[in-house]
Motif scaffolding. Structure first.
Motif, PDB file in Angstrom:
ATOM      1  N   ALA A 311     106.145 -80.207 -19.025  1.00  0.00           N
ATOM      2  CA  ALA A 311     106.142 -79.070 -18.097  1.00  0.00           C
ATOM      3  C   ALA A 311     106.113 -77.745 -18.853  1.00  0.00           C
ATOM      4  O   ALA A 311     105.373 -76.819 -18.483  1.00  0.00           O
ATOM      5  N   ARG A 312     106.894 -77.645 -19.913  1.00  0.00           N
ATOM      6  CA  ARG A 312     106.928 -76.411 -20.705  1.00  0.00           C
ATOM      7  C   ARG A 312     105.611 -76.201 -21.443  1.00  0.00           C
ATOM      8  O   ARG A 312     105.074 -75.090 -21.476  1.00  0.00           O
ATOM      9  N   ALA A 313     105.085 -77.261 -22.041  1.00  0.00           N
ATOM     10  CA  ALA A 313     103.856 -77.139 -22.826  1.00  0.00           C
ATOM     11  C   ALA A 313     102.676 -76.727 -21.957  1.00  0.00           C
ATOM     12  O   ALA A 313     101.827 -75.930 -22.374  1.00  0.00           O
ATOM     13  N   SER A 314     102.631 -77.253 -20.747  1.00  0.00           N
ATOM     14  CA  SER A 314     101.499 -76.969 -19.859  1.00  0.00           C
ATOM     15  C   SER A 314     101.476 -75.521 -19.382  1.00  0.00           C
ATOM     16  O   SER A 314     100.448 -75.023 -18.933  1.00  0.00           O
ATOM     17  N   ALA A 315     102.613 -74.835 -19.497  1.00  0.00           N
ATOM     18  CA  ALA A 315     102.710 -73.459 -18.991  1.00  0.00           C
ATOM     19  C   ALA A 315     102.585 -72.403 -20.081  1.00  0.00           C
ATOM     20  O   ALA A 315     102.683 -71.207 -19.791  1.00  0.00           O
ATOM     21  N   LEU A 316     102.354 -72.813 -21.336  1.00  0.00           N
ATOM     22  CA  LEU A 316     102.290 -71.835 -22.422  1.00  0.00           C
ATOM     23  C   LEU A 316     101.026 -70.983 -22.301  1.00  0.00           C
ATOM     24  O   LEU A 316      99.917 -71.510 -22.181  1.00  0.00           O
ATOM     25  N   PRO A 317     101.155 -69.668 -22.350  1.00  0.00           N
ATOM     26  CA  PRO A 317      99.978 -68.783 -22.254  1.00  0.00           C
ATOM     27  C   PRO A 317      99.086 -68.932 -23.485  1.00  0.00           C
ATOM     28  O   PRO A 317      99.577 -69.022 -24.613  1.00  0.00           O
ATOM     29  N   TYR A 318      97.794 -68.942 -23.272  1.00  0.00           N
ATOM     30  CA  TYR A 318      96.863 -69.094 -24.386  1.00  0.00           C
ATOM     31  C   TYR A 318      95.749 -68.063 -24.276  1.00  0.00           C
ATOM     32  O   TYR A 318      95.530 -67.452 -23.227  1.00  0.00           O
ATOM     33  N   GLY A 319      95.050 -67.853 -25.403  1.00  0.00           N
ATOM     34  CA  GLY A 319      93.932 -66.920 -25.379  1.00  0.00           C
ATOM     35  C   GLY A 319      93.928 -65.976 -26.565  1.00  0.00           C
ATOM     36  O   GLY A 319      94.171 -66.391 -27.703  1.00  0.00           O
ATOM     37  N   ASP A 320      93.688 -64.706 -26.321  1.00  0.00           N
ATOM     38  CA  ASP A 320      93.533 -63.682 -27.348  1.00  0.00           C
ATOM     39  C   ASP A 320      94.862 -63.471 -28.075  1.00  0.00           C
ATOM     40  O   ASP A 320      95.857 -63.070 -27.464  1.00  0.00           O
ATOM     41  N   PRO A 321      94.908 -63.716 -29.390  1.00  0.00           N
ATOM     42  CA  PRO A 321      96.184 -63.582 -30.105  1.00  0.00           C
ATOM     43  C   PRO A 321      96.695 -62.155 -30.192  1.00  0.00           C
ATOM     44  O   PRO A 321      97.879 -61.937 -30.474  1.00  0.00           O
ATOM     45  N   SER A 322      95.825 -61.165 -29.940  1.00  0.00           N
ATOM     46  CA  SER A 322      96.280 -59.773 -29.972  1.00  0.00           C
ATOM     47  C   SER A 322      96.992 -59.362 -28.690  1.00  0.00           C
ATOM     48  O   SER A 322      97.577 -58.278 -28.626  1.00  0.00           O
ATOM     49  N   ASP A 323      96.960 -60.225 -27.674  1.00  0.00           N
ATOM     50  CA  ASP A 323      97.709 -59.999 -26.443  1.00  0.00           C
ATOM     51  C   ASP A 323      99.155 -60.423 -26.689  1.00  0.00           C
ATOM     52  O   ASP A 323      99.414 -61.574 -27.042  1.00  0.00           O
ATOM     53  N   PRO A 324     100.120 -59.520 -26.511  1.00  0.00           N
ATOM     54  CA  PRO A 324     101.520 -59.860 -26.802  1.00  0.00           C
ATOM     55  C   PRO A 324     102.044 -61.062 -26.021  1.00  0.00           C
ATOM     56  O   PRO A 324     103.021 -61.692 -26.438  1.00  0.00           O
ATOM     57  N   LYS A 325     101.413 -61.401 -24.895  1.00  0.00           N
ATOM     58  CA  LYS A 325     101.886 -62.525 -24.080  1.00  0.00           C
ATOM     59  C   LYS A 325     101.391 -63.872 -24.591  1.00  0.00           C
ATOM     60  O   LYS A 325     101.915 -64.917 -24.198  1.00  0.00           O
ATOM     61  N   THR A 326     100.392 -63.866 -25.456  1.00  0.00           N
ATOM     62  CA  THR A 326      99.780 -65.121 -25.907  1.00  0.00           C
ATOM     63  C   THR A 326     100.714 -65.900 -26.819  1.00  0.00           C
ATOM     64  O   THR A 326     101.314 -65.346 -27.741  1.00  0.00           O
ATOM     65  N   VAL A 327     100.814 -67.194 -26.569  1.00  0.00           N
ATOM     66  CA  VAL A 327     101.562 -68.113 -27.421  1.00  0.00           C
ATOM     67  C   VAL A 327     100.613 -69.010 -28.213  1.00  0.00           C
ATOM     68  O   VAL A 327     100.820 -69.267 -29.396  1.00  0.00           O
ATOM     69  N   ILE A 328      99.560 -69.492 -27.557  1.00  0.00           N
ATOM     70  CA  ILE A 328      98.585 -70.372 -28.199  1.00  0.00           C
ATOM     71  C   ILE A 328      97.301 -69.584 -28.456  1.00  0.00           C
ATOM     72  O   ILE A 328      96.574 -69.225 -27.524  1.00  0.00           O
ATOM     73  N   GLY A 329      97.021 -69.311 -29.715  1.00  0.00           N
ATOM     74  CA  GLY A 329      95.784 -68.644 -30.105  1.00  0.00           C
ATOM     75  C   GLY A 329      94.782 -69.655 -30.630  1.00  0.00           C
ATOM     76  O   GLY A 329      94.928 -70.875 -30.452  1.00  0.00           O
ATOM     77  N   PRO A 330      93.754 -69.183 -31.336  1.00  0.00           N
ATOM     78  CA  PRO A 330      92.710 -70.078 -31.822  1.00  0.00           C
ATOM     79  C   PRO A 330      93.118 -70.826 -33.088  1.00  0.00           C
ATOM     80  O   PRO A 330      93.995 -70.378 -33.835  1.00  0.00           O
ATOM     81  N   LEU A 331      92.468 -71.961 -33.326  1.00  0.00           N
ATOM     82  CA  LEU A 331      92.555 -72.591 -34.638  1.00  0.00           C
ATOM     83  C   LEU A 331      91.715 -71.770 -35.605  1.00  0.00           C
ATOM     84  O   LEU A 331      90.834 -71.007 -35.209  1.00  0.00           O
ATOM     85  N   VAL A 332      91.970 -71.928 -36.895  1.00  0.00           N
ATOM     86  CA  VAL A 332      91.458 -70.982 -37.873  1.00  0.00           C
ATOM     87  C   VAL A 332      89.945 -71.003 -37.996  1.00  0.00           C
ATOM     88  O   VAL A 332      89.330 -69.981 -38.291  1.00  0.00           O
TER      89      VAL A 332
END
Length: 487
Positions: A311-332
């Motif tokens: 439940a926690r993992a499915s709700a993690l915000p993802y996307g642009d790493p420069s957005d302060p809300k983002t938790v999951i950014g891109p792989l390198v």
């Protein structure tokens, strides 16, 4: 200074000067999120690298004569540079590594801590320790600068992992030839070079070479002028380095891969274990050597843990790493993403249950969770470097510890339990360099012995352990009266 001022530091820093690489090849450093070009680098050649080691050898002989006050003044000024230019440095880390703002701020903080800690032991060289001798002889033991350090660092925490070698080396009277991963050449090398240039470090003591293996081969490992190879990266490359170092009788400090277990015992606080596991698995998209790679849960807590974790993992915000809300950014890079997708397909074929299916969005992979994972499977035995969680069921608490140890690696680990005394007792049974009771596996500090067992490396960073790594010990005895010899 602005971020644009950092982006022009796309040259080698050799003998105190910013020099263009002489290769016919250039490398574009890409933003992992949108694939835009951060900076373009003309690569250094093998001939330039060899020249740099010669320069570092000559510079080290003079730097070894520096006073502790001189060394501390340089280190203080370098720390000042990192502090004053924090915002630009953090933004560069985000652009180069794809790490979130949270991750980049943590990295900047750690790098500054390692630099400031090095000031404390800059007086360790030439300090005299007296060892009992006799009425006719006294013995003095010294720690002396080791010489030239060859430093090689990876893409994931480039500023911190580079500073972890460079600052102690300089503090202890050594010189450095440093090669960061070219993907993160600015935050892994150029920023540090600029900080020490600002600090007035004598020319040639720190040299940063922006290049790749195609240009230099094993030049960072075989140069006759180097005295120690400091490498952070994969165990496979570490074995290669160890073989070459052994043939040439060179010292090494190797911080290698991991397969860190987070163990949830039968008496654990499940909610807190989930909180820790979410952070320890998904910070920087799982691209950390200490990351939680296997979650091992006692059968009595397994179902509750899985439900809450998914439940926690499915709700993690993802996307642009420069957005302060983002938790999951891109792989390198694209290659790492393709490897992650293949791990997922292989795990499905092996029979693991998909509790949370991930989605690819550009270079971002959203969290993936597998349950009913067999610890002997490829999924469980691979250092994933991706936001892929593996949850393994243990029949007993002791069985959970056995599963934790059933890996070729031994870097970090953690145990969750309500019995702290038992937790510490079991921590001593985990074959890893570090075990954290009621905390996740991603922990570092400049005053602890950071390092691993088994295939996770050799040596320890941190004060005072790094002093032993980066110095050589000298025994000087003084005969105060004429000695009579038997022949």
């Amino acid at each position: 200074m602005s971020v644009q001022s950092i982006l022009v530091l796309n040259k080698n820093f050799i003998n105190g000067e910013w020099k263009e690489g002489k290769s016919s090849r250039s490398y574009d450093i890409l933003n992992p999120y949108d694939r835009s070009v951060v900076a373009s680098v003309r690569l250094a050649t093998k001939e330039q690298l060899d020249e740099t080691f010669n320069i570092a050898r000559a510079a080290q002989k003079e730097w070894a004569k520096s006073t502790v006050e001189e060394r501390r003044a340089v280190l203080h000024k370098a720390a000042e540079y990192l502090t004053v230019h924090k915002e630009e440095i953090v933004n560069t880390i985000v652009s180069e590594t794809g790490g979130t703002l949270l991750k980049a701020n943590v990295e900047h903080h750690l790098a500054l801590e390692f630099l400031e800690e090095s000031i404390k032991y800059a007086d360790e060289i030439y300090k005299v320790k007296e060892v009992p001798g006799s009425a006719e002889k006294f013995n003095h033991i010294y720690k002396l600068p080791l010489g030239v350090i060859s430093s090689i660092t990876p893409f994931n925490f480039p500023l911190n992992l580079s500073m972890r070698t460079i600052a102690p080396a300089i503090a202890l009277g050594n010189s450095v030839v440093h090669k960061p991963d070219i993907q993160v050449g600015l935050s892994g090398g150029s920023i540090i070079a600029k900080a020490f240039e600002y600090a007035g470090l004598p020319k040639g003591v720190l040299n940063v070479v922006l290049t790749d293996i195609e240009e230099i081969g094993d030049g960072m490992l075989t140069n006759p002028n180097l005295d120690l190879i400091s490498f952070t990266g994969s165990s496979a490359v570490g074995r290669h380095i160890g073989g070459i170092a052994g043939q040439n009788l060179k010292r090494v400090a190797l911080e290698l891969g991991g397969n860190s277990p987070l163990v949830v015992l039968s008496d654990a606080d499940v909610d807190q274990a989930v909180n820790a596991a979410i952070f320890g698995k998904f910070i920087h998209q799982g691209q950390i050597c200490m990351i939680v790679n296997r979650i091992i849960v006692h059968q009595d807590r397994y179902d509750e843990f899985v439900e809450k974790f998914v439940a926690r993992a499915s709700a993690l915000p993802y996307g642009d790493p420069s957005d302060p809300k983002t938790v999951i950014g891109p792989l390198v890079n694209e290659r790492q993403l393709e490897k992650a997708l293949q791990y997922i397909e292989d795990a499905k074929c092996e029979g693991a249950t998909v509790a949370l299916e991930g989605t690819r969005v550009g270079n971002v992979l959203t969290p993936v969770v597998f349950t009913n994972v067999d610890n002997s499977s490829k999924l469980a035995q691979t250092e994933l470097f991706a936001p892929i969680a593996s949850i393994i069921k243990a029949q007993t608490d002791n069985g959970a510890i056995e599963i934790a140890n059933d890996t070729a690696y031994g870097l970090s680990s953690s145990i969750f339990t309500s019995d702290l005394a038992r937790g510490e007792e079991l921590a001593l049974q985990v074959d890893a360099g570090m075990t954290h009771v009621n905390d996740q596996t991603v922990n570092d500090a400049p005053n602890i012995p950071f390092g691993g067992n088994k295939a996770s490396g050799l040596g320890r960073f941190g004060n005072p352990w790094v002093v032993e790594e980066f110095t050589t010990t000298k025994w000087v005895s003084v005969q105060t009266t004429n000695r009579k010899y038997p022949f």
